[in-house]
Design a protein around this motif. Sequence first.
Motif, PDB file in Angstrom:
ATOM      1  N   GLU A  45       0.822  -1.208   0.000  1.00 39.34           N
ATOM      2  CA  GLU A  45       0.000   0.000   0.000  1.00 39.34           C
ATOM      3  C   GLU A  45       0.860   1.263   0.000  1.00 39.34           C
ATOM      4  O   GLU A  45       0.535   2.255  -0.656  1.00 39.34           O
ATOM      5  N   LEU A  48       3.937   0.608  -3.477  1.00 31.80           N
ATOM      6  CA  LEU A  48       3.696   0.091  -4.820  1.00 31.80           C
ATOM      7  C   LEU A  48       2.601   0.825  -5.584  1.00 31.80           C
ATOM      8  O   LEU A  48       2.274   0.438  -6.707  1.00 31.80           O
ATOM      9  N   ARG A  49       2.038   1.861  -4.996  1.00 28.35           N
ATOM     10  CA  ARG A  49       1.007   2.616  -5.699  1.00 28.35           C
ATOM     11  C   ARG A  49       1.635   3.426  -6.840  1.00 28.35           C
ATOM     12  O   ARG A  49       2.821   3.753  -6.815  1.00 28.35           O
ATOM     13  N   SER A  51       3.138   4.444 -10.475  1.00 28.40           N
ATOM     14  CA  SER A  51       3.836   3.941 -11.658  1.00 28.40           C
ATOM     15  C   SER A  51       5.008   3.021 -11.328  1.00 28.40           C
ATOM     16  O   SER A  51       5.959   2.912 -12.115  1.00 28.40           O
ATOM     17  N   VAL A  52       4.992   2.376 -10.189  1.00 26.19           N
ATOM     18  CA  VAL A  52       6.067   1.452  -9.822  1.00 26.19           C
ATOM     19  C   VAL A  52       6.151   0.319 -10.838  1.00 26.19           C
ATOM     20  O   VAL A  52       5.143  -0.295 -11.195  1.00 26.19           O
ATOM     21  N   ARG A  53       7.355   0.032 -11.341  1.00 27.34           N
ATOM     22  CA  ARG A  53       7.557  -0.983 -12.378  1.00 27.34           C
ATOM     23  C   ARG A  53       7.742  -2.378 -11.802  1.00 27.34           C
ATOM     24  O   ARG A  53       7.229  -3.353 -12.341  1.00 27.34           O
ATOM     25  N   ARG A 104      -0.884  -7.326  -6.036  1.00 25.92           N
ATOM     26  CA  ARG A 104      -1.787  -6.977  -7.136  1.00 25.92           C
ATOM     27  C   ARG A 104      -2.914  -6.034  -6.675  1.00 25.92           C
ATOM     28  O   ARG A 104      -3.409  -5.226  -7.435  1.00 25.92           O
ATOM     29  N   ALA A 106      -2.528  -3.613  -4.736  1.00 28.22           N
ATOM     30  CA  ALA A 106      -1.963  -2.265  -4.707  1.00 28.22           C
ATOM     31  C   ALA A 106      -1.533  -1.796  -6.080  1.00 28.22           C
ATOM     32  O   ALA A 106      -1.574  -0.600  -6.385  1.00 28.22           O
ATOM     33  N   ASN A 107      -1.116  -2.726  -6.924  1.00 27.44           N
ATOM     34  CA  ASN A 107      -0.613  -2.365  -8.258  1.00 27.44           C
ATOM     35  C   ASN A 107      -0.933  -3.509  -9.212  1.00 27.44           C
ATOM     36  O   ASN A 107      -0.370  -4.593  -9.098  1.00 27.44           O
ATOM     37  N   THR A 109      -0.373  -3.691 -12.457  1.00 26.41           N
ATOM     38  CA  THR A 109       0.421  -3.809 -13.672  1.00 26.41           C
ATOM     39  C   THR A 109       1.913  -4.041 -13.459  1.00 26.41           C
ATOM     40  O   THR A 109       2.617  -4.374 -14.408  1.00 26.41           O
ATOM     41  N   CYS A 110       2.420  -3.855 -12.257  1.00 24.61           N
ATOM     42  CA  CYS A 110       3.863  -3.993 -12.051  1.00 24.61           C
ATOM     43  C   CYS A 110       4.301  -5.445 -12.252  1.00 24.61           C
ATOM     44  O   CYS A 110       3.504  -6.378 -12.161  1.00 24.61           O
TER      45      CYS A 110
END
Length: 281
Positions: A45, A48-49, A51-53, A104, A106-107, A109-110
């Motif tokens: 939370e 990783l919110r 644009s983190v890759r 997932r 939290a993000n 797409t990373c």
Amino acid sequence: GALKNCVRDAVAVKEALEKLGARCRLLENVRSVSTLMKTVSKWAEERLRGSVRIAFIFWAGHALSHRGEMHLVPTYYSEEPASLLKLKVARDTVALQSLINLVRAANATCTIQMALDSCRNEVKLKDATFGFTHGANAADAGNGRVDIIYSTAYGITADDNSPFKESLIECLGGSLVYGSLLEFWQDVTHKTKALSGGTQQPRLDLGSTKDVTLLPPPKQDAPDPAQSLSSPLPASPNFIFFSYIIVQPGVVLTWHIDYLTKHAALVKGMEHHLKSNFADW
């Protein structure tokens, strides 16, 4: 049995990642399933919110497989001294897929990197085998931008003096952090095998695409056009024009005046044209 070097290994990997600019969170001697889940959830939370890759999780410790699904075993999974024979899967373990789900949430797409420095040998338990599942049909094998990296092959004990950790840290300091994840982890695999004398060879279940890198390519300054040429430009040329008129003695040239005027204008025009076109030469 007891693992003496897990905390040291985790600290070393954390420091190597931080040198690359990663924001890490260290959790030592995980005391319970709830502690691990809450810590990973909070980390996801907070970190990783946006644009983190890459989300990178390194686990140094015990793990096991149960019905094709991988589980991590906290150091103190119960109030009593650790005993695998008394362990209850799900109650005393954390499914790897549960950690993936927290990331997932939290993000979406990373790319997730799960590096597991754990043994993969088997012991006789009522409902599980010690180690990790073998084969592409494992429930949470690498897929959907998730890479799972095992420190050793199925059925093999990982050395507590971890050659996998040493190889990972060496590779984190190399140029392949800018290469594909496949190239990076293949290099870790080769180095681990060499360092262990061939007894320990990591296994890769990669679900990320070939264009994903651990670090984005470094930014390069735009080249100076003047410096990119192999030789310096010549100095601007100077033009000198000469016009020759041959006059025959004794001939009256009055009627040639118009032609001489046009000739002079032509020469002047050529001089102006050349100087303007080659002013920056």
